[in-house]
Design an enzyme around this catalytic site. Structure first.
Site, PDB file in Angstrom:
ATOM      1  CB  ILE A 152      37.045  48.552  11.581  1.00 15.90           C
ATOM      2  CG1 ILE A 152      37.570  47.164  11.221  1.00 15.90           C
ATOM      3  CG2 ILE A 152      35.520  48.584  11.450  1.00 15.90           C
ATOM      4  CD1 ILE A 152      37.088  46.061  12.129  1.00 15.90           C
ATOM      5  CG  ASP A 171      41.937  54.796  19.978  1.00  7.38           C
ATOM      6  OD1 ASP A 171      42.722  54.659  20.936  1.00  7.38           O
ATOM      7  OD2 ASP A 171      41.783  53.924  19.098  1.00  7.38           O
ATOM      8  CB  ALA A 234      33.982  45.659  18.968  1.00  4.32           C
ATOM      9  NE  ARG A 235      36.438  39.289  19.999  1.00  2.21           N
ATOM     10  CZ  ARG A 235      36.247  39.119  18.695  1.00  2.21           C
ATOM     11  NH1 ARG A 235      35.167  39.606  18.114  1.00  2.21           N
ATOM     12  NH2 ARG A 235      37.129  38.464  17.966  1.00  2.21           N
ATOM     13  CG  ASP A 259      27.514  40.874  14.548  1.00  2.00           C
ATOM     14  OD1 ASP A 259      26.585  40.182  14.090  1.00  2.00           O
ATOM     15  OD2 ASP A 259      28.717  40.672  14.274  1.00  2.00           O
ATOM     16  CD  GLU A 264      28.772  35.791  20.237  1.00  2.00           C
ATOM     17  OE1 GLU A 264      29.287  34.967  19.447  1.00  2.00           O
ATOM     18  OE2 GLU A 264      29.054  37.009  20.236  1.00  2.00           O
ATOM     19  CG  HIS A 283      30.290  36.861  16.228  1.00  2.00           C
ATOM     20  ND1 HIS A 283      30.770  36.659  17.500  1.00  2.00           N
ATOM     21  CD2 HIS A 283      31.288  37.496  15.566  1.00  2.00           C
ATOM     22  CE1 HIS A 283      32.009  37.133  17.597  1.00  2.00           C
ATOM     23  NE2 HIS A 283      32.342  37.644  16.430  1.00  2.00           N
TER      24      HIS A 283
END
Length: 317
Positions: A152, A171, A234-235, A259, A264, A283
């Site tokens: 991504i 990363d 992402a999360r 998002d 949620e 989401h």
């Protein structure tokens, strides 16, 4: 053979499974009806889930016939892949099927932050014509920091570069000669603090683990530019929600686009309502029509492969 789908799945994937001769039972609310789900599981050869269904010990104990579990997406924090593997149940994810949609979501956030088109529209329709108030800024020349440098991030970077942005990435699992550095042109930094300090936009593309839980917290916000934005597609849980609310309130950063959340949906008492500079979406980053179709078709195809004794390139355990 019988397949159970416990959450939203685009119809073309379901139809593909039916065309191959499978009996498919679909209830997009089943993830929220735990006792009913557990009672149904013993009857199915395969189960397809999304992000809400908890595939834990209790689930796996009930899924006595299951030969494969399909995940409509790529995040795996709701699935105990280790236990599934111990029981000989492969888990299949929709590898890269929604990557383009997530990349475009990130670009949408940056454009929204840079050019206040919606606000200008509201103001004009009130009878005003305030050109100086809604000039905005360019993405050209801005720095985009990507935390996580997978597929991504590769797609985000290519699109951001087309806008003239400088793209840096952090990363610890990416080597200097990996394609995302050498071919995509992301400038790799080796300290998270360096990325936080220099980026105008920071976009997260990492899984939620014990090491990434609240990675973006009060300390991180203190390093960021006051004009910077954080984007999390992402999360939930990677960004400390209390800390981001305070950081925006205290003008440590300009705003956030979230998002995904730790819980949620949000409640009526959520503190997110305090700030118009924290934008919440439900989401949907990877949920365009095209991505939903690709995801459903891919999972249908890979489930069929496994049930017929073939190998799947999308297996994650």
């Amino acid at each position: 053979m019988k397949i159970l789908v416990t959450e939203m799945m685009w119809n073309d994937g379901i139809e593909k499974l039916k065309q191959k001769g499978y009996e498919v039972d679909y209830d997009l609310e089943l993830s929220r009806k735990r006792e009913e789900l557990l009672g149904l599981l013993p009857n199915y050869d395969a189960v397809i889930v999304r992000n809400e269904t908890k595939v834990d010990t209790e689930f796996l104990d009930a899924a006595k016939k299951a030969q494969v579990i399909g995940r409509l997406g790529v995040g795996l924090d709701n699935i105990d892949t280790k236990q599934a593997a111990e029981r000989g149940i492969p888990v299949i994810s929709a590898r890269n099927a929604n990557a383009t949609s997530v990349a475009e979501y990130v670009l949408s956030c940056m454009l929204d932050a840079s050019r206040p088109i919606r606000q200008a529209d509201v103001d004009v329709k009130k009878g005003n014509w305030n050109r100086a108030l809604f000039t905005g800024t360019e993405l050209n020349g801005r720095v985009l920091g990507l935390i996580g440098m997978g597929e991504i991030s590769h797609r985000v970077a290519k699109r951001a570069q087309a806008f003239g942005m400088e793209v840096v990435g952090y990363d610890p699992f990416v080597a200097p000669f990996d394609h995302v550095v050498q071919e995509t042109g992301i400038k790799q930094v080796h300290e998270l603090g360096e990325l936080l300090k220099h980026s105008d936009f920071i976009s997260l593309h990492i899984p939620l683990t014990k090491d990434t839980k609240h990675l973006i917290n009060k300390e991180a916000f203190s390093i960021m530019k006051p004009e910077a934005y954080i984007i999390n597609s992402a999360r939930g849980g990677i960004v400390s929600e209390e800390d981001v609310i305070e950081a925006v309130k205290d003008k440590q950063i300009a705003g956030a686009y979230l998002d995904v959340l730790e819980s949620e949906p949000i409640t009526d008492s959520s503190r997110f309502a305090e700030s118009e500079n924290i934008i919440i979406t439900p989401h949907i980053a990877g949920s365009t029509d095209e991505a939903q179709s690709r995801t459903a078709l891919l999972i249908a195809e890979e489930i069929d492969k496994v049930l017929n004794g073939q190998k799947s390139l999308c297996r994650v355990n």
